[in-house]
Design a protein around this motif. Sequence first.
Motif, PDB file in Angstrom:
ATOM      1  N   ASP A 107      37.352  47.215  71.162  1.00 38.32           N
ATOM      2  CA  ASP A 107      38.582  47.065  71.956  1.00 38.32           C
ATOM      3  C   ASP A 107      38.595  45.834  72.848  1.00 38.32           C
ATOM      4  OD1 ASP A 107      39.611  49.345  70.834  1.00 38.32           O
ATOM      5  OD2 ASP A 107      38.935  50.653  72.449  1.00 38.32           O
TER       6      ASP A 107
ATOM      7  N   ALA B  41      40.461  44.640  66.959  1.00 40.94           N
ATOM      8  CA  ALA B  41      39.777  45.682  67.726  1.00 40.94           C
ATOM      9  C   ALA B  41      39.160  46.729  66.806  1.00 40.94           C
ATOM     10  CB  ALA B  41      40.750  46.337  68.706  1.00 40.94           C
TER      11      ALA B  41
ATOM     12  N   ALA C  30      50.273  41.628  68.778  1.00 42.13           N
ATOM     13  CA  ALA C  30      49.657  42.906  69.136  1.00 42.13           C
ATOM     14  C   ALA C  30      49.042  43.580  67.911  1.00 42.13           C
ATOM     15  CB  ALA C  30      50.691  43.823  69.782  1.00 42.13           C
ATOM     16  N   LEU C  31      49.686  43.426  66.774  1.00 41.61           N
ATOM     17  CA  LEU C  31      49.176  44.025  65.541  1.00 41.61           C
ATOM     18  C   LEU C  31      47.865  43.351  65.118  1.00 41.61           C
ATOM     19  CD1 LEU C  31      50.122  46.272  63.631  1.00 41.61           C
ATOM     20  CD2 LEU C  31      51.246  44.516  62.246  1.00 41.61           C
TER      21      LEU C  31
ATOM     22  N   LYS D 240      45.143  44.514  67.393  1.00 37.48           N
ATOM     23  CA  LYS D 240      44.754  45.872  67.031  1.00 37.48           C
ATOM     24  C   LYS D 240      43.811  45.865  65.830  1.00 37.48           C
ATOM     25  CE  LYS D 240      46.778  50.396  65.881  1.00 37.48           C
ATOM     26  NZ  LYS D 240      48.058  51.134  65.663  1.00 37.48           N
TER      27      LYS D 240
END
Length: 206
Positions: A198, A193, A186-187, A190
């Motif tokens: 996104d 993004a 997830a990091l 992120k």
Amino acid sequence: MSAQHSTLRARRRAQTQRTIQAHAIRLFSERGYDATTMNDVAEAAGVSPMTLYRHFPTKEDLVLIDQHGELIAERIAASPPGQPLARRIGGALVAAAAALAGDDVPAERRTLLVRLQLMISTPALRARHLDNQYALQRAIIDALGDEAASPDQAFQAQAAAGACLAALHTALVRWAEDEGRADLPALIAKALAAVFGDDTIGRPAP
């Protein structure tokens, strides 16, 4: 030599590398990188110094060498062509992180964390890490095959891979500084993004 025998030999070599590296990382964590010698690692791993140097020519290689680049390249090569480069490369980076740092592989997750912390804190390793980044960028471009065949395509692939790897590096440093508490995939998503938008890691366009 048959293909089956060659594959078996490659697997054994990879397993030996992982075993040696695990002992090295443990010793570096317990004693410190500078205080641990190559002979210390060979003794802990139960191999001869000659075997150790055959797999890891330098002390820095004990931290930096891994098979992660192969995993990322395989995922890129298997991804559907025609998608934006950032999505293909970024998706492979996120998927590889999930396989390497998931909750179901705590030993590998811990090894990755200690390796990253060593790379951040040891000047010699930080310098060599740049070489690894370049090699990974080259592996990514090679995995794209004919899609990066022309000079213009190769340039675009290099730019996309470089940006994705910069985002990956930022996420890995944050994860290591946070003692691995965050969700690494997830990091990374992120960070990607923040660079590309996104929808970088999303469903393929119809």
